[in-house]
Design an enzyme around this catalytic site. Structure first.
Site, mmCIF file in Angstrom:
data_model
loop_
_atom_site.group_PDB
_atom_site.id
_atom_site.type_symbol
_atom_site.label_atom_id
_atom_site.label_comp_id
_atom_site.label_asym_id
_atom_site.label_seq_id
_atom_site.Cartn_x
_atom_site.Cartn_y
_atom_site.Cartn_z
ATOM 1 N N ASN A 9 40.219 29.038 37.554
ATOM 2 C CA ASN A 9 41.672 29.221 37.643
ATOM 3 C C ASN A 9 42.254 27.969 38.280
ATOM 4 O O ASN A 9 42.088 27.753 39.475
ATOM 5 C CB ASN A 9 41.954 30.473 38.499
ATOM 6 C CG ASN A 9 43.423 30.638 38.837
ATOM 7 O OD1 ASN A 9 44.282 29.979 38.249
ATOM 8 N ND2 ASN A 9 43.713 31.520 39.773
ATOM 9 N N LYS A 11 45.309 27.227 38.750
ATOM 10 C CA LYS A 11 46.564 27.479 39.473
ATOM 11 C C LYS A 11 47.589 26.388 39.119
ATOM 12 O O LYS A 11 47.611 25.946 37.977
ATOM 13 C CB LYS A 11 46.280 27.568 40.971
ATOM 14 C CG LYS A 11 45.149 28.555 41.282
ATOM 15 C CD LYS A 11 45.003 28.878 42.740
ATOM 16 C CE LYS A 11 43.868 29.883 42.928
ATOM 17 N NZ LYS A 11 43.719 30.349 44.290
ATOM 18 N N HIS A 92 46.692 38.488 39.907
ATOM 19 C CA HIS A 92 46.158 37.623 40.972
ATOM 20 C C HIS A 92 46.951 37.871 42.255
ATOM 21 O O HIS A 92 48.155 38.122 42.201
ATOM 22 C CB HIS A 92 46.249 36.150 40.552
ATOM 23 C CG HIS A 92 45.465 35.254 41.461
ATOM 24 N ND1 HIS A 92 45.938 34.871 42.693
ATOM 25 C CD2 HIS A 92 44.236 34.703 41.336
ATOM 26 C CE1 HIS A 92 45.022 34.104 43.278
ATOM 27 N NE2 HIS A 92 43.980 33.979 42.479
ATOM 28 N N GLU A 94 48.079 35.940 44.310
ATOM 29 C CA GLU A 94 49.223 35.018 44.468
ATOM 30 C C GLU A 94 50.417 35.476 43.634
ATOM 31 O O GLU A 94 51.551 35.081 43.913
ATOM 32 C CB GLU A 94 48.772 33.582 44.125
ATOM 33 C CG GLU A 94 47.865 33.026 45.212
ATOM 34 C CD GLU A 94 46.888 31.959 44.772
ATOM 35 O OE1 GLU A 94 47.060 31.372 43.689
ATOM 36 O OE2 GLU A 94 45.921 31.713 45.532
ATOM 37 N N GLU A 159 38.617 39.776 44.325
ATOM 38 C CA GLU A 159 38.918 38.581 45.107
ATOM 39 C C GLU A 159 39.538 38.978 46.450
ATOM 40 O O GLU A 159 40.753 39.234 46.521
ATOM 41 C CB GLU A 159 39.913 37.695 44.359
ATOM 42 C CG GLU A 159 39.431 37.214 43.020
ATOM 43 C CD GLU A 159 40.143 35.934 42.602
ATOM 44 O OE1 GLU A 159 39.475 34.919 42.439
ATOM 45 O OE2 GLU A 159 41.375 35.961 42.468
ATOM 46 N N GLY A 165 40.648 30.322 48.902
ATOM 47 C CA GLY A 165 41.060 29.010 49.388
ATOM 48 C C GLY A 165 40.819 28.780 50.873
ATOM 49 O O GLY A 165 41.352 27.832 51.450
ATOM 50 N N SER A 204 36.559 31.304 47.318
ATOM 51 C CA SER A 204 35.741 30.249 47.940
ATOM 52 C C SER A 204 34.332 30.144 47.357
ATOM 53 O O SER A 204 33.381 29.824 48.076
ATOM 54 C CB SER A 204 35.685 30.436 49.459
ATOM 55 O OG SER A 204 36.973 30.254 50.019
HETATM 56 P P1 PGA Z 1 39.330 29.662 45.452
HETATM 57 O O1 PGA Z 1 40.342 30.539 44.594
HETATM 58 O O2 PGA Z 1 38.051 29.554 44.654
HETATM 59 O O3 PGA Z 1 40.024 28.331 45.606
HETATM 60 O O4 PGA Z 1 39.113 30.355 46.747
HETATM 61 C C1 PGA Z 1 39.907 31.659 43.870
HETATM 62 C C2 PGA Z 1 41.049 32.294 43.131
HETATM 63 O O5 PGA Z 1 42.156 32.419 43.680
HETATM 64 O O6 PGA Z 1 40.876 32.718 41.974
#
Ligand code: PGA
Length: 246
Positions: A9, A11, A92, A94, A159, A165, A204
């Site tokens: 992803n 983003k 997601h 976010e 997740e 992140g 992560s």
């Molecule tokens: P990350 O993000 O691997 O940077 O922690 C995962 C995600 O939000 O899908």
């Protein structure tokens, strides 16, 4: 058996110059026995499809719940399918937290993605407060139940919000407990097909922890943010998934 999927992803990252990373990931994807999906920003979708579709599945990161109309700035599922997308991330954290998306909306988006002939990657996950209160499995199970479309042709990504992140990762025991519970729920809702739904872990994931995460039962792959932006970071994760037990 669920398909193994390594999904990236991107983003809100990625300019034309980053197509080179996509091409390098595509080159490596030919040599691994798992499905590779990259979800670049929608501005790169067409070029990603044109230049890498022979080896990569291309996804989008969100869609609008309506099919068309007066929704300035939004993009519908049929438009993404028309542009060549195979997968669409829905729900997601976010989007849920930054754009106020609830389970009912996420479910409706997943239905639209399926209706347009693509596969939704349905995301769920708990906050740190919920994890610390000991309610993670109950809360995430409820979230999945309330976001599930009627069709099992989906991918589910667990997740934990606190792991996205941050460099923090749940223990393999915590991941195992959650994925076992989600698998049981999927088999309960879809008795015929629930065992075959691909269940991803996200948050992560890096080359250094991928082998441990992929050793967990009912983890069929990963949804990767930061470490999917370059082939150097992402290809070792694809390879770790390839060598993990089926
Ligand atoms: P990350 O993000 O691997 O940077 O922690 C995962 C995600 O939000 O899908």
């Amino acid at each position: 058996m669920p398909h193994k999927i390594a999904a990236g992803n991107w983003k809100m990252n990625g300019m034309r110059g980053d197509l080179k990373h996509l091409k390098d990931i595509a080159k490596a994807a030919r040599d691994v026995d798992c499905i590779t999906v990259i979800c670049p920003p929608v501005t790169m979708l067409r070029s990603a499809v044109n230049q890498t579709h022979d080896a990569l599945n291309i996804g989008a990161q969100d869609c609008h719940v309506e099919l068309k109309g007066a929704f300035t700035g939004d993009i519908s599922a049929p438009m993404l399918a028309d542009a060549g997308a195979d997968y669409v991330i829905v729900g997601h954290s976010e989007r849920r937290n930054g754009h106020g998306e609830n389970n009912a909306l996420v479910r409706a988006k997943a239905e639209q993605v399926l209706a347009a002939g693509m596969t939704p990657i349905l995301c769920i996950g708990e906050s740190l407060a919920v994890r610390e209160a000991g309610d993670a499995v109950a809360v995430v199970s409820e979230q999945l139940k309330s976001s599930l479309p009627a069709d099992s042709g989906i991918v589910v990504a667990y997740e934990p919000i606190w792991a996205i992140g941050t460099g923090l990762v749940p223990s393999v025991e915590q991941i195992a407990q959650m994925h076992d519970a989600l698998r049981a729920l999927l088999q309960d809702v879809f008795p015929e097909t629930g065992a075959r739904v691909t269940l991803l872990y996200g948050g992560s994931v890096k080359a250094s922890n991928a082998d441990d995460i992929f050793s967990v039962a009912n983890v069929d792959g990963a949804l990767v943010g930061g470490a999917s932006l370059t082939a150097d970071d992402f290809v070792p994760i694809m390879q770790a998934l390839d060598r993990s037990a089926p």
